[in-house]
Design a protein around this motif. Structure first.
Motif, PDB file in Angstrom:
ATOM      1  N   GLY A 380      12.859  10.624   5.135  1.00  0.00           N
ATOM      2  CA  GLY A 380      11.791  10.088   4.287  1.00  0.00           C
ATOM      3  C   GLY A 380      10.482  10.815   4.466  1.00  0.00           C
ATOM      4  N   LEU A 381      10.149  11.176   5.713  1.00  0.00           N
ATOM      5  CA  LEU A 381       8.929  11.944   5.961  1.00  0.00           C
ATOM      6  C   LEU A 381       9.022  13.327   5.318  1.00  0.00           C
ATOM      7  CD1 LEU A 381       8.174  11.201   9.722  1.00  0.00           C
ATOM      8  CD2 LEU A 381       6.645  10.728   7.823  1.00  0.00           C
ATOM      9  N   ALA A 382      10.184  13.965   5.504  1.00  0.00           N
ATOM     10  CA  ALA A 382      10.345  15.334   5.001  1.00  0.00           C
ATOM     11  C   ALA A 382      10.288  15.384   3.481  1.00  0.00           C
ATOM     12  CB  ALA A 382      11.664  15.910   5.501  1.00  0.00           C
ATOM     13  N   THR A 383      10.774  14.330   2.828  1.00  0.00           N
ATOM     14  CA  THR A 383      10.769  14.305   1.363  1.00  0.00           C
ATOM     15  C   THR A 383       9.497  13.677   0.790  1.00  0.00           C
ATOM     16  OG1 THR A 383      11.996  12.214   1.423  1.00  0.00           O
ATOM     17  CG2 THR A 383      13.288  14.242   1.184  1.00  0.00           C
ATOM     18  N   GLY A 384       8.595  13.254   1.663  1.00  0.00           N
ATOM     19  CA  GLY A 384       7.309  12.734   1.205  1.00  0.00           C
ATOM     20  C   GLY A 384       7.333  11.284   0.782  1.00  0.00           C
ATOM     21  N   GLN A 385       8.424  10.558   1.059  1.00  0.00           N
ATOM     22  CA  GLN A 385       8.477   9.150   0.657  1.00  0.00           C
ATOM     23  C   GLN A 385       7.851   8.238   1.698  1.00  0.00           C
ATOM     24  OE1 GLN A 385      12.492   8.227  -0.629  1.00  0.00           O
ATOM     25  NE2 GLN A 385      12.692  10.340  -1.232  1.00  0.00           N
ATOM     26  N   VAL A 386       7.708   8.720   2.904  1.00  0.00           N
ATOM     27  CA  VAL A 386       6.995   7.996   3.955  1.00  0.00           C
ATOM     28  C   VAL A 386       5.788   8.847   4.320  1.00  0.00           C
ATOM     29  CG1 VAL A 386       7.114   7.113   6.309  1.00  0.00           C
ATOM     30  CG2 VAL A 386       9.112   6.952   4.818  1.00  0.00           C
ATOM     31  N   ASP A 387       4.610   8.202   4.439  1.00  0.00           N
ATOM     32  CA  ASP A 387       3.397   8.980   4.710  1.00  0.00           C
ATOM     33  C   ASP A 387       3.312   9.412   6.170  1.00  0.00           C
ATOM     34  OD1 ASP A 387       2.270   9.115   2.144  1.00  0.00           O
ATOM     35  OD2 ASP A 387       1.620   7.035   2.290  1.00  0.00           O
ATOM     36  N   PHE A 388       3.527   8.469   7.073  1.00  0.00           N
ATOM     37  CA  PHE A 388       3.514   8.873   8.479  1.00  0.00           C
ATOM     38  C   PHE A 388       4.270   7.871   9.331  1.00  0.00           C
ATOM     39  CE2 PHE A 388      -0.334   6.217   8.284  1.00  0.00           C
ATOM     40  CZ  PHE A 388      -0.281   5.493   9.468  1.00  0.00           C
ATOM     41  N   GLN A 389       4.586   8.303  10.550  1.00  0.00           N
ATOM     42  CA  GLN A 389       5.188   7.417  11.544  1.00  0.00           C
ATOM     43  C   GLN A 389       4.578   7.769  12.893  1.00  0.00           C
ATOM     44  OE1 GLN A 389       7.668   7.831  14.124  1.00  0.00           O
ATOM     45  NE2 GLN A 389       8.724   9.793  13.729  1.00  0.00           N
ATOM     46  N   THR A 390       4.543   6.794  13.781  1.00  0.00           N
ATOM     47  CA  THR A 390       3.779   6.975  15.020  1.00  0.00           C
ATOM     48  C   THR A 390       4.641   7.019  16.265  1.00  0.00           C
ATOM     49  OG1 THR A 390       3.513   4.581  15.165  1.00  0.00           O
ATOM     50  CG2 THR A 390       1.758   5.794  14.044  1.00  0.00           C
ATOM     51  N   ASP A 391       5.938   7.201  16.113  1.00  0.00           N
ATOM     52  CA  ASP A 391       6.805   7.072  17.294  1.00  0.00           C
ATOM     53  C   ASP A 391       7.798   8.211  17.396  1.00  0.00           C
ATOM     54  OD1 ASP A 391       7.651   5.896  19.595  1.00  0.00           O
ATOM     55  OD2 ASP A 391       8.961   4.434  18.628  1.00  0.00           O
ATOM     56  N   ALA A 540      -2.677  14.588   5.800  1.00  0.00           N
ATOM     57  CA  ALA A 540      -4.035  14.583   6.339  1.00  0.00           C
ATOM     58  C   ALA A 540      -5.024  15.202   5.352  1.00  0.00           C
ATOM     59  CB  ALA A 540      -4.063  15.341   7.666  1.00  0.00           C
ATOM     60  N   GLU A 541      -4.586  16.205   4.571  1.00  0.00           N
ATOM     61  CA  GLU A 541      -5.474  16.799   3.563  1.00  0.00           C
ATOM     62  C   GLU A 541      -5.697  15.826   2.409  1.00  0.00           C
ATOM     63  OE1 GLU A 541      -2.882  18.432   4.893  1.00  0.00           O
ATOM     64  OE2 GLU A 541      -4.114  19.720   6.177  1.00  0.00           O
ATOM     65  N   ASP A 542      -4.666  15.073   2.052  1.00  0.00           N
ATOM     66  CA  ASP A 542      -4.808  14.092   0.967  1.00  0.00           C
ATOM     67  C   ASP A 542      -5.650  12.891   1.391  1.00  0.00           C
ATOM     68  OD1 ASP A 542      -3.151  15.738  -0.444  1.00  0.00           O
ATOM     69  OD2 ASP A 542      -1.337  14.565  -0.086  1.00  0.00           O
ATOM     70  N   ASN A 543      -5.601  12.581   2.685  1.00  0.00           N
ATOM     71  CA  ASN A 543      -6.314  11.405   3.212  1.00  0.00           C
ATOM     72  C   ASN A 543      -7.094  11.841   4.450  1.00  0.00           C
ATOM     73  OD1 ASN A 543      -4.804   9.013   1.638  1.00  0.00           O
ATOM     74  ND2 ASN A 543      -3.294  10.533   2.272  1.00  0.00           N
ATOM     75  N   PRO A 544      -8.207  12.560   4.255  1.00  0.00           N
ATOM     76  CA  PRO A 544      -8.907  13.150   5.407  1.00  0.00           C
ATOM     77  C   PRO A 544      -9.386  12.118   6.423  1.00  0.00           C
ATOM     78  CG  PRO A 544     -10.183  13.356   3.363  1.00  0.00           C
ATOM     79  CD  PRO A 544      -8.839  12.908   2.971  1.00  0.00           C
ATOM     80  N   ASP A 545      -9.824  10.927   5.950  1.00  0.00           N
ATOM     81  CA  ASP A 545     -10.295   9.909   6.905  1.00  0.00           C
ATOM     82  C   ASP A 545      -9.152   9.434   7.796  1.00  0.00           C
ATOM     83  OD1 ASP A 545     -13.024   9.758   6.093  1.00  0.00           O
ATOM     84  OD2 ASP A 545     -12.363   8.735   4.278  1.00  0.00           O
ATOM     85  N   VAL A 546      -8.043   9.072   7.143  1.00  0.00           N
ATOM     86  CA  VAL A 546      -6.896   8.569   7.908  1.00  0.00           C
ATOM     87  C   VAL A 546      -6.337   9.679   8.791  1.00  0.00           C
ATOM     88  CG1 VAL A 546      -4.637   7.471   7.749  1.00  0.00           C
ATOM     89  CG2 VAL A 546      -6.369   6.962   6.043  1.00  0.00           C
ATOM     90  N   GLY A 547      -6.285  10.895   8.270  1.00  0.00           N
ATOM     91  CA  GLY A 547      -5.781  12.013   9.057  1.00  0.00           C
ATOM     92  C   GLY A 547      -6.591  12.200  10.333  1.00  0.00           C
ATOM     93  N   LYS A 548      -7.922  12.113  10.212  1.00  0.00           N
ATOM     94  CA  LYS A 548      -8.762  12.287  11.404  1.00  0.00           C
ATOM     95  C   LYS A 548      -8.569  11.127  12.380  1.00  0.00           C
ATOM     96  CE  LYS A 548     -13.466  13.385  12.868  1.00  0.00           C
ATOM     97  NZ  LYS A 548     -13.263  12.679  14.108  1.00  0.00           N
ATOM     98  N   TRP A 549      -8.485   9.895  11.833  1.00  0.00           N
ATOM     99  CA  TRP A 549      -8.271   8.747  12.717  1.00  0.00           C
ATOM    100  C   TRP A 549      -6.969   8.901  13.506  1.00  0.00           C
ATOM    101  CZ3 TRP A 549      -9.232   4.857   8.151  1.00  0.00           C
ATOM    102  CH2 TRP A 549     -10.592   4.859   7.826  1.00  0.00           C
ATOM    103  N   LEU A 550      -5.914   9.345  12.824  1.00  0.00           N
ATOM    104  CA  LEU A 550      -4.619   9.477  13.500  1.00  0.00           C
ATOM    105  C   LEU A 550      -4.630  10.610  14.517  1.00  0.00           C
ATOM    106  CD1 LEU A 550      -2.192   8.909  10.476  1.00  0.00           C
ATOM    107  CD2 LEU A 550      -2.628   7.347  12.372  1.00  0.00           C
TER     108      LEU A 550
END
Length: 603
Positions: A380-391, A540-550
């Protein structure tokens, strides 16, 4: 005998289809998701008690008063278990899969009944669909349609297609040949013979086929839950992942209630719409006499009852539930933008996922969280259907997934580490404290090490390095899954039996059981992993705020274990409430993890 490269041919065929037919899969996905969203919206709009009443009226009309009461009680039970939305999601998925399966299977069954050539061609294909392991169907479904309901619906309808075709063909072939000949002798056209003679007489058998399609569809929902379809199947998978027996049982009861209701209603519907069935039912009622529990309202009254209930629902404003964002205007950075987070049901993954869900919602984002197995999550991450995962445990445990998908992902850095991999025994096992001690105690453990998923990096490290380093090649490493390993540990621990399992730190098992990590003086396991946040390419480029927070995200061990303990205390379904409670105990942490610039607040 040279190896037949069948798998390579299949891979090549899938690659070709993905390269040249993606437009077709996208169109099918749009239709399927539209149907699912529509049905799910209808089922989840009314209050649960009202819809349970409508289901009960239908059961009363089709099977009598007792069936109506039991149906109402069954759906009341689902609502009381707080599984209503999940049950309606499952029902919507099964209904969509059933409708599409019938649109395909009934015409195909009729064609097969009227042509022996078609029957001969279709039969082996149906044999293949019925005998193919159901989980295998998920692999192409994920690749062609991505994660979520569309992949689940397609896999379910493929699995459930065969009985619809077979029973339709069988029903038509069983119609008395003399009746068909008589119709033809009176000049009836083939079309009228089919519509006026064969189909009405074959209806009980066709309805039995429809019943089987629905039942097979329901049996597939648990497996489909592995690709993020949610619903009761997703709940069962969550329970398996977290070894939550009670929650799994509750979800299983929900599936049973749906299965019994759909089974009884479709079989009764077959009787109602078949002339032979209606005649047999009328004779049975006449022989039993007039009894209250045998009374069934006329169809007109049943429809009026359902309509009245629906009008009552709209009149008291139970349709159109609304949900709003809780972000304050000052912190509304996301402006309602959707973000999807996937997670594996590991404690630190659940804790960090729901922590970020709460933080991002406070910042004005609409967040969807979905549990997956590790493989579908990386897909899902590789195909862009999931934005991110933390584990993501790198570089060892998830090495195989990183090797396969790394070029399609962005690593936003590690937020916790280092972790450790180890072999572990219960503390009541005496004289076994290091990996070297296992060599002289092999018979005590039956020569077995209970492992996890064979694709996990630590399993490869164990087999190729750790066992050799300590001369433990005589041990048989049992491949399985994390839930199976934990279940085996729980069973052995309850009986005080010796067992050695693969485990890692941090893990909740160390707080639930008294366990010993076997020392590794030769450092065969290496340094251990760090827990990384991975995102789809370009997130992270599409969502710079969230990308920086993560990228700046860090938790200390005391923060992580404290959050995990709060979630454990809250139980299943209370993860986000637990996060809110924990955040209240850590004031200022949200602003620390997701700072909002003053000029953003003033906008």
């Amino acid at each position: 005998m040279p190896r037949l490269p069948l798998g390579d041919w299949v891979d090549s065929g899938v690659d070709w289809l993905l390269a040249h037919m993606s437009w077709l899969f996208d169109a099918i996905k749009t239709v399927v998701e539209g149907m699912y969203d529509g049905i799910n919206a209808v089922l989840t709009a009314p209050e649960p008690l009202l819809l349970a009443g409508i289901f009960a009226v239908i059961a009363w009309w089709l099977r009598g008063l007792v069936a109506g009461v039991l149906a109402f009680a069954g759906f009341l039970l689902i609502d009381s278990l707080d599984l209503w939305d999940r049950a309606m999601s499952t029902l919507a998925l099964v209904l969509v899969a059933t409708v599409i399966a019938l649109v395909i299977s009934i015409p195909l069954g009729i064609w097969a009944a009227r042509s022996r050539t078609v029957s001969a061609v279709v039969r082996p294909a149906l044999d293949l669909l019925q005998t193919m392991p159901s989980m295998v169907l998920l692999i192409p479904a994920i690749l062609f349609f991505g994660l979520g309901t569309s992949a689940g619906v397609i896999a379910t309808l493929i699995f459930a297609l065969a009985p619809g075709v077979r029973m339709t063909e069988l029903g038509i072939r069983q119609v008395d040949a003399e009746l068909v000949e008589a119709a033809e002798a009176f000049g009836t056209s083939p079309r009228d013979t089919l519509l006026r003679v064969q189909l009405p007489l074959a209806l009980p058998t066709i309805m039995a086929g429809i019943n089987q399609v629905i039942m097979l569809g329901l049996s597939m929902v648990v497996i489909a839950g592995m690709v993020g379809t949610g619903g009761l199947g997703g709940a069962v998978n969550e329970a398996i992942g977290q070894l939550d027996i009670g929650f799994g049982f509750e979800a299983g009861v929900g599936i049973v209630v749906l299965a019994i209701y759909l089974d009884r209603m479709t079989s009764a519907l077959g009787t109602q719409i078949s002339p032979l069935g209606r005649r047999a039912a009328a004779k049975a009622r006449a022989s039993d006499g007039a009894k209250l529990w045998n009374y069934r309202p006329r169809p007109a009254f049943a429809v009026i009852g359902v309509v009245v209930l629906a009008l009552v629902a709209s009149g008291i404003g139970v349709f159109g539930s609304s949900s709003g964002s809780k972000a304050t205007a000052a912190n509304d950075v996301g402006k309602g933008k959707n973000i999807t987070i996937g997670y594996i049901p590991w404690d630190e993954g659940i804790a960090s996922t729901f922590l970020w869900k709460e933080i991002l919602e406070e910042r004005g984002y609409k967040v969807t969280t979905t549990q997956y197995a590790a493989g579908p999550l990386y897909t899902g991450l590789a195909t862009g259907q999931v934005d991110f995962q933390t584990d993501s445990w790198l570089p060892t445990t998830h090495a195989e997934y990183w090797k396969k998908y790394g070029k399609q992902l962005d690593d936003l850095g590690s937020w916790y580490g280092s972790t450790s991999l180890e072999l572990t025994v219960p503390s009541y096992v005496k004289d076994v404290n290091t990996l070297a001690d296992l060599k002289t105690h092999a018979s005590e453990f039956g020569g077995k090490i209970t492992g996890i998923e064979p694709s996990a990096g630590m399993m490869g490290l164990l087999k190729t390095k750790v066992l050799k380093e300590y001369g433990l090649q005589g041990y048989d490493v049992v491949d399985g899954s994390t839930p199976a390993m934990l279940a085996e540990l729980k069973r052995a621990y309850a009986k005080k039996q010796p067992i050695v399992v693969t485990l890692w730190s941090p893990h909740w098992a160390y707080s639930d059981y008294k366990l010993k990590k076997l020392k590794d003086p030769k450092n065969a396991w290496g340094k251990g992993d760090a827990v990384h946040t991975l995102s789809r390419k370009g997130f992270a480029e599409d969502n710079p705020d969230v990308g920086k927070w993560l990228k700046d995200f860090k938790l200390t061990e005391s923060q992580l274990t404290g959050l995990e303990a709060q979630i454990q205390k809250s139980g299943k379904g209370g993860e986000q409430d637990a996060v809110r409670t924990w955040l209240k105990q850590h004031p200022g942490l949200v602003d620390q993890l997701a700072p909002v610039a003053k000029n953003q607040k003033s906008q």
